[in-house]
Design an enzyme around this catalytic site. Structure first.
Site, PDB file in Angstrom:
ATOM      1  N   ASP A 199       0.824  -1.206   0.000  1.00 25.37           N
ATOM      2  CA  ASP A 199       0.000   0.000   0.000  1.00 25.37           C
ATOM      3  C   ASP A 199       0.862   1.260   0.000  1.00 25.37           C
ATOM      4  O   ASP A 199       1.663   1.476   0.910  1.00 25.37           O
ATOM      5  CB  ASP A 199      -0.906  -0.055   1.238  1.00 25.37           C
ATOM      6  CG  ASP A 199      -1.702   1.211   1.498  1.00 25.37           C
ATOM      7  OD1 ASP A 199      -1.829   2.039   0.577  1.00 25.37           O
ATOM      8  OD2 ASP A 199      -2.223   1.355   2.625  1.00 25.37           O
ATOM      9  N   HIS A 372      -4.094   4.517   6.653  1.00 30.43           N
ATOM     10  CA  HIS A 372      -2.942   4.086   5.850  1.00 30.43           C
ATOM     11  C   HIS A 372      -1.644   4.501   6.525  1.00 30.43           C
ATOM     12  O   HIS A 372      -1.529   5.608   7.047  1.00 30.43           O
ATOM     13  CB  HIS A 372      -3.012   4.697   4.452  1.00 30.43           C
ATOM     14  CG  HIS A 372      -4.250   4.338   3.684  1.00 30.43           C
ATOM     15  ND1 HIS A 372      -4.316   3.237   2.859  1.00 30.43           N
ATOM     16  CD2 HIS A 372      -5.467   4.926   3.629  1.00 30.43           C
ATOM     17  CE1 HIS A 372      -5.531   3.172   2.327  1.00 30.43           C
ATOM     18  NE2 HIS A 372      -6.240   4.186   2.774  1.00 30.43           N
TER      19      HIS A 372
END
EC number: 3.1.-.-
Length: 560
Positions: A199, A372
């Site tokens: 990610d 995130h």
């Protein structure tokens, strides 16, 4: 679409999720077996007029549907599960494996699309192992802004392929949620990780991402100083944030009213799965809400992204049937605007402020933290996994580029780091990697019930209509006598105000008449299509010369 993948190579690719935020869908292929990871959607930018969602082009997977052994899900966010019904309509009978919350959300989507009875949906956890003839799949616990977040480890003959999904290293997650499984990640590293697909969303943030508990403290401090009614807006999928808002409300003796379809669904699923510990007597409906003191209620609703039809937007513009802004109301936006939504969010904030509410939002108030990981989280993942090759995923190009630079700092050679595009195929052996071709993986637009029937040409027309307007030319023509029997008449929408533009309209009509006569006088055979083309090109040239605008020209000819 012929790819050059050799029998001794494992191929990894993205159908969506590279060079963009959203539409996540990845694949791991060895010989005649494919494991698909996630099937998400992307929300349209402002220039995609009338488009509801954007999904991936599934044509490569459709052509190889007999090879697909499983669709495995990392977590239950829309950009990872929203495309599942559309994928199954093109590639039916693919078994789906997902954690408890993601499975509950997927079940609702399948039921809505009439696919629940024909789909095999299996609930899994991090101890689940899926074994196929040549490939096997394991899972490892990560943390994100939604429970039951899993990383994926696909065991291949060449080594382990790891897809992190969305992650951050939250060591103090909310409620009873477990922290990331460092031991399992290290075990994979010892066994030998061939490639890490990680990610990249927060690759531009040079820190660790704060824990969700950090936001919980801020929420409680904010609640301490509010005497009036609280309207709390966040993502319906952010169960951890909902839990913290609910805990703060209950600690202050407030009842909770829930508005917004997705928020109501999240409340049901969260309570059933034990992620939300909210007693029945704390929840109230709209009728009870309006009869209670302002300092004894919290309204939990959707709309933190300024969506026009969400509960908060309707409250802000005064069209909600059950709630209106009252003096002393405080509205808390517990999210940051997704790129492309900033204008909509600011509009809602302005409306709420004008209606008399105090609005709390943004990083200054510490009412949001990302799900995130920043650069430090990403480097920690790289150090734990120790991959031979690295592929930056889930992010725009600049994010992927920075993430590859971080991988190099963590010991992955520059030649082993790949910034790829959707549809690129990376073929790997134990010691080598190469680009083995490309398959079509563009955007597919969903407009109402239509999937893929809206192309770039239609979007271009919509954009022109919105910016330049429309001019309709109507004429009755005798093709045999090559004569104009009636018209030409012009109608305008969104281009000029006809009552004040009589001279321009008259000039344009004469121009069209001359164009029709000159087309008939040419030596070539005249058809309806050639007449329309001539009218369109000549009128467009004339109108641009007079107005410097390019309206859409629509000739409507009645031929006798």
């Amino acid at each position: 679409m012929k790819l050059n993948i050799k029998n001794n190579e494992t191929a990894v690719f993205a159908v969506g999720g590279l060079g963009e935020i959203g539409k996540n869908m990845y694949g791991v292929q060895f010989q005649d077996e494919i494991i698909v990871i996630d099937a998400g959607i992307k929300f349209p930018e402002d220039d995609l007029l009338g488009i509801d969602y954007v999904i991936s082009d599934y044509s490569y997977l459709v052509q190889n549907k007999d090879k697909i052994k499983a669709l495995v899900i990392t977590h239950g966010h829309e950009d990872h599960i929203g495309g599942i019904p559309y994928f199954l309509q093109q590639v039916p009978n693919v078994p789906i494996y997902a954690g408890p919350l993601a499975a509950a959300l997927i079940r609702g989507k399948l039921e809505e699309h009439g696919l629940l009875r024909t789909t095999k949906l299996t609930e899994i956890n991090e101890d689940t192992v899926l074994k196929f003839k040549k490939l096997s799949v394991e899972f490892f616990r990560t943390t994100h802004s939604i429970p039951d977040t899993l990383g994926i480890a696909v065991h291949t003959p060449q080594g382990i392929v790891i897809q992190t999904g969305d992650f951050k290293f939250d060591l103090t997650p909310v409620g009873d949620q477990p922290s990331p499984n460092f031991q399992k990640m290290c075990r994979f590293a010892e066994e030998g990780v061939l490639v890490l697909m990680s990610d990249s969303t927060n690759a531009e943030v040079p820190t660790f991402t704060k824990s969700e508990r950090f936001v919980g403290k801020s929420i409680r401090h904010i609640f301490d100083r509010i005497d009036g009614r609280i309207i709390f807006a966040t993502f319906a999928s952010n169960i951890s944030r909902i839990a913290q808002a609910a805990d703060a409300a209950m600690a202050h003796g407030r009842k909770i009213a829930v508005f917004g379809r997705s928020m109501e669904t999240a409340m049901v699923n969260g309570r059933e799965l034990g992620y939300l510990n909210i007693p029945d007597d704390v929840l109230i409906d709209a009728h009870q809400l309006n009869s209670m003191p302002a300092d004894k209620v919290m309204i939990l609703c959707t709309g933190s992204q300024g969506e026009p039809m969400a509960a908060l937007s309707r409250i802000a513009n005064g069209t909600h049937r059950q709630i209106s802004i009252q003096p002393g109301d405080t509205v808390i936006f517990s999210s940051n605007p997704i790129p492309g939504n900033t204008v909509s969010v600011n509009h809602v904030i302005n409306q709420l402020s004008e209606a008399g509410a105090e609005v709390i939002h943004g990083k200054v108030n510490n009412v949001h933290t990302s799900g995130h990981g920043g650069q430090e989280d990403q480097k920690l993942m790289l150090r734990l996994i120790k991959p031979k090759f690295f592929m930056a995923c889930h992010g725009e190009y600049r994010m992927q580029k920075i993430h590859c630079e971080l991988a190099q700092q963590c010991g992955v050679p520059e030649k082993n780091c790949y910034i790829m595009e959707n549809g690129d195929v990376l073929a790997l052996t134990q010691d080598s990697a190469r680009i083995a071709g490309h398959f079509p993986a563009g955007d597919v637009y969903i407009d109402g019930n239509g999937v893929g029937d809206i192309g770039n040409a239609v979007i271009c027309d919509r954009r022109m209509l919105s910016e330049e307007g429309l001019v309709v030319v109507v004429a009755t023509i005798n093709m045999q006598k090559q004569a104009v029997l009636a018209g030409p008449d012009l109608l305008s929408r969104g281009f000029i105000y006809m009552r004040e533009s009589g001279e321009l309209i008259n000039q344009a009509q004469r121009r069209v008449y001359r164009t029709i006569k000159s087309t008939f006088s040419s030596s070539e055979k005249v058809t309806e299509a050639s007449l329309k083309d001539a009218i369109t090109s000549n009128l467009q040239e004339f109108l641009f010369d007079k107005t410097e605008r390019h309206p859409v020209i629509l000739p409507m000819l009645i031929l006798l």
